[in-house]
Scaffold this active site. Structure first.
Site, PDB file in Angstrom:
ATOM      1  N   SER A 142       0.858  -1.182   0.000  1.00  0.00           N
ATOM      2  CA  SER A 142       0.000   0.000   0.000  1.00  0.00           C
ATOM      3  C   SER A 142       0.892   1.229   0.000  1.00  0.00           C
ATOM      4  O   SER A 142       2.034   1.177   0.478  1.00  0.00           O
ATOM      5  CB  SER A 142      -0.893   0.009   1.245  1.00  0.00           C
ATOM      6  OG  SER A 142      -1.504   1.265   1.446  1.00  0.00           O
ATOM      7  N   TYR A 172      -1.522  -1.592  10.249  1.00  0.00           N
ATOM      8  CA  TYR A 172      -1.622  -1.799   8.799  1.00  0.00           C
ATOM      9  C   TYR A 172      -0.388  -1.243   8.104  1.00  0.00           C
ATOM     10  O   TYR A 172       0.222  -1.904   7.253  1.00  0.00           O
ATOM     11  CB  TYR A 172      -2.883  -1.112   8.282  1.00  0.00           C
ATOM     12  CG  TYR A 172      -3.129  -1.290   6.806  1.00  0.00           C
ATOM     13  CD1 TYR A 172      -3.797  -2.408   6.326  1.00  0.00           C
ATOM     14  CD2 TYR A 172      -2.714  -0.327   5.893  1.00  0.00           C
ATOM     15  CE1 TYR A 172      -4.034  -2.571   4.971  1.00  0.00           C
ATOM     16  CE2 TYR A 172      -2.947  -0.471   4.537  1.00  0.00           C
ATOM     17  CZ  TYR A 172      -3.606  -1.591   4.075  1.00  0.00           C
ATOM     18  OH  TYR A 172      -3.834  -1.750   2.737  1.00  0.00           O
TER      19      TYR A 172
END
Length: 255
Positions: free
Chosen positions: A143, A157
Site C-alpha cells: 500500500s 496496517y
C-alpha cells in the site's frame, strides 16, 4: 491468452481486488485457486469463473494458519498440477487500528498475522512447487501507506505493508536466480469493501484523502488486476524486486 497454462493462487479472492484479479486471470487462461476465509464469497467467485468457461478451485482458508496453506497448495497440485503464480492479496484493516498508543494488542497481532505472516506462509509453501516447475511469479500487495504517514493513523496496517516490501525484496534476491520473480503492487485507495469500512459515510477523512488524488477519484479493483496480470505473465520476465505504485498520482501531490 497471457496466462494460458499457468496455475494461479490468489488470496482474498472472494471480493474486492482479489475477486477482480481472479476473474481477469481466468479470462486470460489461468487456472485459478481462490483462497478465501469467507465461504460464500469464495464459492461465488469460483462459480462465476466456471460459468464463464474458466477453471477455478475454491479453498476455504485463513492465510494466517499454516495448515490451511498446506491444504491450499496440496489442492492446487492435485487439481492443476502445481503452482506458477502466488498473488498474496488478502489483508485486513479493521477500524480498531490506530496509533501505537491506543491500538489494542490483539488487533495489532491479527493485522500482522494476516497481512505479513500470511504472505510469508504462502511463499513458504508455494515456492517449493514453483521450483519444481522451473520458476514462477510472486505478487505481494502492499500500500502507499508503507511510504507515508497519515493524520488518521493506522499503524499496524502501515507496519505490515512496509515489512511486506522488505520481505519481497529479500525473496527477489534469493529466488530470482531460481526463476522466481517477486514483486509488490502498492495501491492507493481502491473502491473495495475493505476501503468502505473507513470511508462508508464520506466523512472528512475520506474527503481529505480524495483531495490528494490528481485524477479526482479513487481506484477501481479492475485497475489493480490489470497490473497483476502483467506481473503474473511472462511479459514481466525481467521485472523482479519492483515496487509498483499505482495510486493516481496521490503520492506525488504535495498540496
Amino acid at each position: 491468452m497471457r496466462l494460458d497454462g499457468k496455475v494461479c493462487v490468489i488470496t482474498g479472492a472472494g471480493s474486492g481486488q482479489g475477486r477482480a484479479a481472479a476473474l481477469r486471470f481466468a479470462e486470460e487462461g489461468g487456472s485459478v485457486v481462490i483462497v478465501e476465509v469467507d465461504r460464500s464469497g469464495g464459492a461465488a467467485a469460483a462459480d462465476e469463473i466456471a460459468a464463464a468457461g474458466g477453471e477455478a478451485l475454491f479453498v476455504e482458508a485463513d492465510v494466517s494458519v499454516e495448515d490451511d496453506w498446506r491444504r491450499v497448495v496440496a489442492g492446487a497440485v492435485e487439481r492443476f498440477g502445481g503452482v506458477d503464480v502466488l498473488y498474496n492479496n488478502a489483508a485486513v484493516a479493521p477500524v480498531e487500528d490506530g496509533s501505537v498508543v491506543d491500538v489494542p494488542l490483539e488487533v495489532w497481532d491479527r493485522i500482522l498475522a494476516v497481512n505479513l505472516t500470511g504472505p510469508m506462509l504462502g511463499c513458504r509453501h508455494a515456492i517449493p512447487e514453483m521450483l519444481r516447475r522451473g520458476g514462477g511469479s510472486i505478487i505481494n500487495t502492499s500500500s502507499i501507506r508503507a511510504f507515508v504517514g497519515g493524520s488518521q493513523p493506522i499503524d499496524a496496517y502501515t507496519a505490515s505493508k512496509g515489512a511486506l516490501i522488505s520481505l519481497t525484496r529479500s525473496l527477489a534476491v534469493v529466488y530470482g536466480p531460481e526463476g522466481i520473480r517477486t514483486n509488490v503492487i502498492a495501491p492507493g485507495t481502491i473502491r473495495t469493501p475493505m476501503a468502505l469500512v473507513h470511508d462508508a459515510h464520506g466523512d472528512a477523512g475520506s474527503q481529505m484523502r480524495l483531495a490528494r488524488y490528481p485524477v479526482g477519484r479513487f481506484g477501481e479493483p479492475t485497475e489493480i488486476a490489470d497490473l497483476a496480470v502483467y506481473l503474473a505473465s511472462d511479459e514481466s520476465r525481467w521485472t523482479n524486486g519492483a515496487v509498483m505504485v499505482i495510486d493516481g498520482g496521490a503520492m506525488i501531490n504535495y498540496v
